[in-house]
Design a protein around this motif. Structure first.
Motif, PDB file in Angstrom:
ATOM      1  N   LYS A 195      -9.443 -50.407   6.822  1.00 23.90           N
ATOM      2  CA  LYS A 195      -9.613 -50.257   5.379  1.00 23.90           C
ATOM      3  C   LYS A 195      -9.022 -48.909   4.959  1.00 23.90           C
ATOM      4  N   LEU A 197      -9.676 -45.563   3.688  1.00 26.98           N
ATOM      5  CA  LEU A 197     -10.910 -44.783   3.625  1.00 26.98           C
ATOM      6  C   LEU A 197     -10.890 -43.844   2.416  1.00 26.98           C
ATOM      7  N   GLN A 201     -14.651 -40.101   3.918  1.00 22.43           N
ATOM      8  CA  GLN A 201     -14.651 -40.932   5.125  1.00 22.43           C
ATOM      9  C   GLN A 201     -13.481 -40.543   6.017  1.00 22.43           C
ATOM     10  N   SER A 228     -22.827 -45.600   3.051  1.00 22.49           N
ATOM     11  CA  SER A 228     -21.783 -44.599   2.819  1.00 22.49           C
ATOM     12  C   SER A 228     -20.522 -44.917   3.611  1.00 22.49           C
ATOM     13  N   GLY A 229     -20.611 -45.893   4.519  1.00 27.41           N
ATOM     14  CA  GLY A 229     -19.422 -46.262   5.282  1.00 27.41           C
ATOM     15  C   GLY A 229     -19.384 -45.650   6.673  1.00 27.41           C
ATOM     16  N   GLU A 232     -17.571 -47.974   8.982  1.00 27.15           N
ATOM     17  CA  GLU A 232     -16.114 -47.927   8.807  1.00 27.15           C
ATOM     18  C   GLU A 232     -15.550 -46.687   9.506  1.00 27.15           C
ATOM     19  N   PHE A 381     -20.450 -45.815  -0.743  1.00 26.43           N
ATOM     20  CA  PHE A 381     -19.084 -46.231  -0.992  1.00 26.43           C
ATOM     21  C   PHE A 381     -18.986 -46.915  -2.350  1.00 26.43           C
TER      22      PHE A 381
END
Ligand code: ADP
Ligand code: ZN
Length: 731
Positions: A195, A197, A201, A228-229, A232, A381
């Protein structure tokens, strides 16, 4: 790296087996010789057992009677770092080494020859007679070039019966071959589906990538609010690890989370990783174990015991929801997977990422002191914001007996339903009611084997002991006074709350999530997916829902009893309540719509409740740290629990008293001993339980002193003694 040591045939080797012996056994190296660390089959009495070549034999045993190892097994030898890890973990947890080896070999059929299966690929020539079905088989094989398939796969692809394929095999047009059953896992592609970011992130991911690139040990605490990711971000560290050609492990606290996580891994890397937990079939277990050892598995997703797999080159361990108590194994070998992950990584120059929205005080302190690197993600996010949190003061709510949903909470739920949003009612108690009482004599129905009350599970139509798992049908009459029809439930469990919600909102669609209501991980996964897709208006759940699920429509969380965890004298009660409440609240408002969390409490002024509501995490951790520092308890002091158990209560206490009278080895390191005292649950499965508690300075050599101390006693009869280093629960 130095060359692995090799023992030619006939040379003496020391073999560690999984048998409960207090030493290694000498054998002669088998035909063909063996490498250090090789898995071998050795004769032991009349049996054949599996072991690992641990070093040169001692030779202190009559050489003419020393037997030869039967053979080396067809699995990758155990690496030096793994052997050191098992030894160090054994020393730390005061566990015999053979028990650690058992933990590291929990896969079936390791000593079996590699199992084969039949596969089919394109052969020579043309069939004698062309039919549509035969043509489809050939086309399917041609479509995939030289690839081979199992009978089932091929039949399905071509839409034919097995007999069509068998007919082609007879003529040699399709070739049948034998291939090993345990095959490598599909390659993961680190560039497959990342993804984009956010800046925050990306900054975090860059730090983690650099760690992995360094090829050295390091631990990072990745703290970030729910949503908040974090996932990821740490998947980027996994990607970097894959690029480097090293193996990665992601530990999750709950099998229920793995299905969701596997889907994310597939979206990120284009294929599924290896899985390791109690829900995995035996065949898959063996495949994972072997492939991890041979490098045929790049990424393992699993429960705490995945730490004991024989990685060829482990470069990264993620401990997700690192504060979760299920990382501590509470029976058998008592270890904390979070701490062992750090140990293991230090021994093989790997990185550790501890991820959590609400880290344990231990990890928080390590990060504050600079032992761990700190990374923080402070916002959710996208458009999502953290839910607002408010208390409902139950002292002023007008609520009749045997009801638990306050009018204020009811109105809030009404409002969500009207808007087509979801509400979650949370209660951390499985079953229908925690207590069943006789209205005639006051008797509370207890377990026959434990000092614990039986919990009514209406869904199962039984009473269940949450200690030993014993169940019995709900009796008609009181087991004590014999009066019929007077047994009544007291207090709420998740099933009873569901019943109340049903009467309050008869038209709402309801989903109940509790671990005992699902027969399989698949059923649970389906329910969770259905909820995420809007298939329920009200979700009623236990701790199971607090962890990591994503429900985009959920905007309200109602905590039925926020005070529940604050009772009791557990040193971590405040910490646990804080974590649990913040985690549960974090389920709300994970997409565009803002979330609200309402905590029903009888003590809104309680400092823990106040800091939960204020969301002042740093303040909370500082206050907790100060308290523990003053009390000299973990992480500022060291603790060990001693649990004695046996069928005869006086014998158990005699041993406890003897231990308490002979504490010289502990006094020598300045440690203090408390007890013996009956354990809070004084009888489990018919065994009486007594506890002692040892407290020592942070720097004191606790393990050695403990070993000396308990080593003074021989355990007679059915007496058992377990040492629990860094105890997490005190039941
Ligand atoms: P956490 O692990 O901190 O709870 P997640 O990694 O699960 O957070 O992220 C929460 C949600 O936001 C997930 O659905 C995730 O896919 C999504 N998300 C997070 N970061 C991004 C991003 N940079 N791009 C797209 N979606 C993202
Ligand atoms: Zn019981």
């Amino acid at each position: 790296m130095s060359e692995p040591e090799f023992y030619p045939e006939g040379q003496l080797i020391a073999v560690l087996t999984t048998q409960p012996l207090d030493r290694m056994l000498d054998y002669k190296a088998p035909e063909g010789g063996v490498f250090l660390g090789a898995f071998v089959e050795v004769p032991l009495g009349p049996r054949k057992v599996v072991g690992v070549v641990w070093g040169p034999g001692k030779g202190d045993y009559d050489i003419s009677k020393t037997r030869a190892a039967n053979r080396a097994l067809d699995v990758a030898p155990m690496g030096a770092d793994m052997r050191v890890f098992l030894q160090r973990a054994a020393d730390y947890t005061l566990t015999p080494l053979h028990a650690m080896l058992r933990l590291a070999t929990r896969a079936p059929g390791l000593s079996d020859p590699p199992s084969m299966r039949k596969i089919y690929r394109l052969g020579e020539g043309q069939p004698d007679r062309k039919t549509d079905a035969r043509q489809r088989v050939l086309e399917a094989l041609q479509d995939y070039g030289g690839l081979a398939f199992t009978m089932g796969e091929l039949a399905e692809m071509a839409g034919v019966t097995n007999s069509v394929i068998k007919g082609l095999v007879k003529q040699g047009v399709v070739r049948e071959e034998a291939a090993p059953r345990d095959t490598a896992f599909a390659r993961l592609d680190p560039e497959y589906g990342g993804k984009t970011l956010t800046a925050d992130q990306e900054a975090g991911a860059a730090v983690l990538r650099a760690g992995v690139q360094s090829g050295r040990y390091g631990t990072t605490l990745l703290r970030g609010v729910t949503g908040s990711g974090k996932t990821e971000v740490y998947l980027e560290a996994v990607a970097e690890c894959l690029r480097k050609g090293r193996q990665a492990l992601v530990l999750l606290p709950e099998i229920a989370l793995t299905a969701e996580f596997l889907t994310r891994v597939e979206a990120r890397f284009g294929a599924k990783p290896a899985e390791w937990h109690s829900g995995v079939t035996m065949t898959e277990r063996r495949r994972t174990w072997k492939m991890v050892g041979q490098g045929g598995a790049q990424l393992v997703v699993g429960a705490r015991s995945a730490l004991f797999l024989p990685y060829q080159d482990l470069g990264l361990v993620i401990v997700d929801e690192e504060h979760d108590t299920s990382y501590k194994q509470e029976d058998g070998v008592l270890y904390n997977a979070r701490d062992m992950a750090v140990l293991r990584a230090a021994l093989c120059e790997a990185q550790v990422v501890l991820a959590s929205a609400t880290p344990s005080l231990e990890s928080w302190t390590n990060a504050e002191q600079g032992k761990y690197q700190k990374l923080e993600l402070t916002s959710r996010f996208g458009a999502a914001v953290l839910p607002e949190m408010r208390a409902i003061d139950m002292r002023v709510e007008d609520l009749p007996g045997s009801h638990w949903i306050s009018p204020t909470l009811k109105r809030a739920v009404d409002a969500r339903i009207a808007k087509g949003e979801q509400a979650l009612l949370f209660i951390n108690r499985r079953g229908y009611a925690p207590v069943t009482i006789c209205r005639a004599c006051g008797h509370q129905v207890g377990c026959d084997h434990c000092d614990a009350r039986m919990v009514e599970h209406r869904f199962l139509k039984r009473l269940v002991c949450h200690q030993c798992g014993e169940t019995k049908p709900m009796p008609e009459e009181c087991p004590s006074c014999g009066v019929e029809g007077k047994l009544a439930p007291v207090g709420p469990g998740v099933e009873r709350l569901a019943e109340e919600a049903q009467t309050l909102w008869p038209d709402a669609r309801q989903a109940v999530l509790s671990s005992d209501l699902f027969g399989s991980a698949r059923a649970l996964k389906e329910t969770i997916e259905a909820i995420a897709n809007g298939g329920a208006d009200i979700i009623i759940g236990t701790q199971l829902v607090a962890k990591g699920h994503n429900f985009p429509l959920l905007t309200l969380v109602g905590v039925i009893d926020a005070d529940l965890g604050l009772q009791g004298s557990d040193l971590r009660a405040a910490e646990r309540t804080f974590q649990l409440m913040r985690q549960v609240a974090g389920r709300a408002g994970r997409s565009e719509r803002a979330g609200l969390a309402l905590l029903q409490t009888f003590q809104p002024e309680h400092p823990v409740i106040r800091s939960i509501l204020a969301g002042d995490e740093t303040g909370f951790w500082r206050a907790q740290a100060d308290e523990r520092r003053q009390a000299m308890v973990p992480p500022f002091g060291r603790m060990a629990g001693i649990i004695l158990s046996g069928g005869d209560v006086s014998q158990v206490f005699d041993l406890g008293n003897a231990l308490a009278r002979n504490t010289q080895p502990l006094l020598a390191i300045g440690a203090e001993v408390y007890g013996p005292a009956p354990a809070p649950i004084a009888r489990v499965r018919g065994r009486h339980r007594v506890r002692l508690l040892v407290k020592a300075d942070k720097s004191a050599p606790l393990q050695a002193a403990l070993a000396q101390w308990v080593g003074q006693f021989r355990l007679k009869g059915d007496l058992r003694l377990a040492v629990d280093i860094d105890p997490q629960s005190f039941y």
